[in-house]
Design an enzyme around this catalytic site. Structure first.
Site, PDB file in Angstrom:
ATOM      1  CE  LYS A 180      -4.649   3.982   9.981  1.00 47.87           C
ATOM      2  NZ  LYS A 180      -4.974   2.827   9.108  1.00 47.87           N
ATOM      3  CD  GLU A 205      -2.413   7.704   3.265  1.00 45.58           C
ATOM      4  OE1 GLU A 205      -1.204   7.695   3.535  1.00 45.58           O
ATOM      5  OE2 GLU A 205      -3.262   7.085   3.924  1.00 45.58           O
ATOM      6  CG  ASP A 249       0.544   0.096   5.527  1.00 44.25           C
ATOM      7  OD1 ASP A 249       0.497  -1.126   5.809  1.00 44.25           O
ATOM      8  OD2 ASP A 249      -0.399   0.885   5.751  1.00 44.25           O
ATOM      9  CD  GLN A 299      -2.819   1.010   2.453  1.00 46.50           C
ATOM     10  OE1 GLN A 299      -3.749   0.222   2.424  1.00 46.50           O
ATOM     11  NE2 GLN A 299      -2.546   1.750   3.506  1.00 46.50           N
TER      12      GLN A 299
HETATM   13  P1  PGA Z   1      -6.482   3.746   5.524  1.00 47.50           P
HETATM   14  O1  PGA Z   1      -4.926   3.656   5.232  1.00 47.50           O
HETATM   15  O2  PGA Z   1      -6.762   5.023   6.178  1.00 47.50           O
HETATM   16  O3  PGA Z   1      -7.101   3.589   4.169  1.00 47.50           O
HETATM   17  O4  PGA Z   1      -6.795   2.553   6.407  1.00 47.50           O
HETATM   18  C1  PGA Z   1      -3.930   4.023   6.141  1.00 47.50           C
HETATM   19  C2  PGA Z   1      -3.091   2.843   6.550  1.00 47.50           C
HETATM   20  O5  PGA Z   1      -3.388   1.696   6.181  1.00 47.50           O
HETATM   21  O6  PGA Z   1      -2.133   3.001   7.302  1.00 47.50           O
HETATM   22 ZN    ZN Z   2      -1.788   0.649   7.428  1.00 51.71          ZN
END
Ligand code: PGA
Ligand code: ZN
Length: 426
Positions: A335, A204, A241, A161
């Site tokens: 988060k 992002e 990631d 990712q």
């Molecule tokens: P997400 O990605 O906000 O789409 O979950 C961020 C991450 O995986 O760190």
């Molecule tokens: Zn992540």
């Protein structure tokens, strides 16, 4: 004391509706926040309430907004906003479920955050000071900056990712972010030298390039570091990631861009090969969110690097405690919207810090122009922060806030990469 709570449908950076909230106090102070939203969400996250139906393609949050104005506002009316635990307990009690699925974690987080911001305003302190322990010196975090994006953030351009840069040799936040900028720019140059369209950015702000394989992505960023003039592995290093839950399939892992299917064992061996060949210091979600057996293999095969659990731990103290007990991973991504209240997110940070696990505060791929995340990282002393790249205003809002805190009147320290040795898990 909380005298009013208001909510509306705002937009996030992907153009999806999200909850906006304002809390007003008896002394006239107020605070407002808009809630972020992930794309590669962990299945154990607290529940984000969406309306369904046809309005906004089913992604409306009118129900969550009504839940803020109705039951949540009633639950916190009259409470001292400076007592975050009480505010958050009242919100949890009003919902009544552990995953906040009745009123919505997006509704609950909007109120929790807005109350904290209103309180900081009421006591005329910056948010980072208002959320800190009394004797703590504000700690500016080491940034982890997105350079290349794949997975759910770039329409599957890569299986992994994010490929990020960590300016591990930097001695201040402003130096760290400038070094990250340099690596991004020189990676753009390296991509253009290969005839790739480096002006297209993903959710992002990282480059969204089709490179025909994951190793090619690492080669490109490693070349970017070399071209930047920074010393590779000493001043600038790579973080990944992997977000392995997003390509887990039938007990294995499918790398679509390479036409390969791997077992957990083989995936760990593949990653160990990358760690041997590239200056990698951090790996996130190396295996699926429920593949605890695979994570045990990772502990043996990937010792020495930061192993970060995002979808694995989902900012949940029970899951993190299980990981600590079983020595799974050695760092946790935090988060706030994965759990729904500031108190719960802080509990995860403190449990990790007590247990020798590193903490990385993180934005979501759908985020907003708010910058409370920067203040939480500084006040809670998380040591690291991940908010995406150095483009797109929802990303730069957080960097700009950190730069302002660093330049401002309150003395701060900076979390150099080596300030916190890797002790947990490994
Ligand atoms: P997400 O990605 O906000 O789409 O979950 C961020 C991450 O995986 O760190
Ligand atoms: Zn992540």
């Amino acid at each position: 004391r909380i005298t009013g709570v208001y909510a509306w449908e705002a937009f996030d950076s992907r153009g999806n509706p999200t909850v906006g909230c304002e809390v007003v106090l008896s002394d006239g102070a107020s605070g407002s926040a808009t809630v972020p939203s992930g794309a590669s969400t962990g299945s154990h996250e607290a529940v984000e309430l969406r309306d369904g139906g046809t309005r906004y393609g089913g992604r409306g949050v009118a129900t969550a907004v009504a839940n803020v104005s109705g039951p949540l506002a009633a639950a916190v009316a009259g409470i001292d906003a400076g007592d975050q635990r009480r505010v958050d307990a009242a919100l949890r009690e009003a919902d009544g479920t552990t995953d906040l699925s009745r009123l919505g974690a997006n509704a609950v987080l909007g109120v929790s955050l807005s109350a904290a911001i209103a309180h900081a305003s009421s006591i005329r302190q910056p948010l980072h000071a208002a959320v800190a322990e009394a004797d703590d010196v504000p700690l500016l975090p080491m940034p982890m900056v997105n350079i290349l994006s794949g997975g759910a953030h770039a329409d599957g351009a890569l299986d992994i990712q994010d490929v990020l840069v960590v300016p591990i040799g930097a001695e201040s936040f402003r130096e760290a972010i400038e070094w990250a900028w340099r690596v991004r720019r020189s990676t753009v140059e390296a991509a253009e030298a290969r005839g790739l369209p480096a002006h297209l950015v993903a959710d992002e702000g990282g480059l969204g390039l089709r490179l025909g394989g994951n190793r090619a992505a690492l080669e490109l960023v490693a070349e970017g570091i070399d071209r930047s003039g920074l010393r590779s592995g000493d001043e600038a290093a790579i973080a990944i990631d992997v977000a392995a839950s997003s390509f887990a399939e039938d007990g294995g892992y499918r790398l679509r861009t390479e036409g390969r299917r791997l077992t957990a064992d083989e995936l760990v061996a593949e990653l160990a090969g990358w760690v041997a060949d590239f200056p990698i210091v951090s790996l996130e979600d190396v295996l699926g969110e429920d593949d605890w057996d695979g994570w045990r293999l990772a502990r043996q095969g990937l010792g020495g690097v930061q192993l970060l659990g995002d979808d694995l731990f989902v900012t949940n103290t029970e899951r993190l405690r299980q990981g600590i007990d079983e020595q799974i991973a050695n760092a946790v991504l935090v988060k706030p919207n994965q759990v729904g209240t500031l108190s719960d997110a802080l509990d995860v940070v403190r449990l990790a810090q007590r247990s020798g696990y590193r903490t990385v505060l993180s934005a979501r791929s759908g985020d907003t122009e708010d910058h409370w995340l920067a203040d939480l990282a500084v006040g809670w002393r998380t040591g690291q922060i991940k908010v995406g790249s150095t483009t797109r205003s929802e990303r730069t809002a957080k960097w700009n806030r950190l730069l302002r805190i660093e330049a401002g009147p309150t003395p701060t320290t900076f979390a150099t990469w080596h300030h916190h040795p890797l002790v947990g898990g490994l």
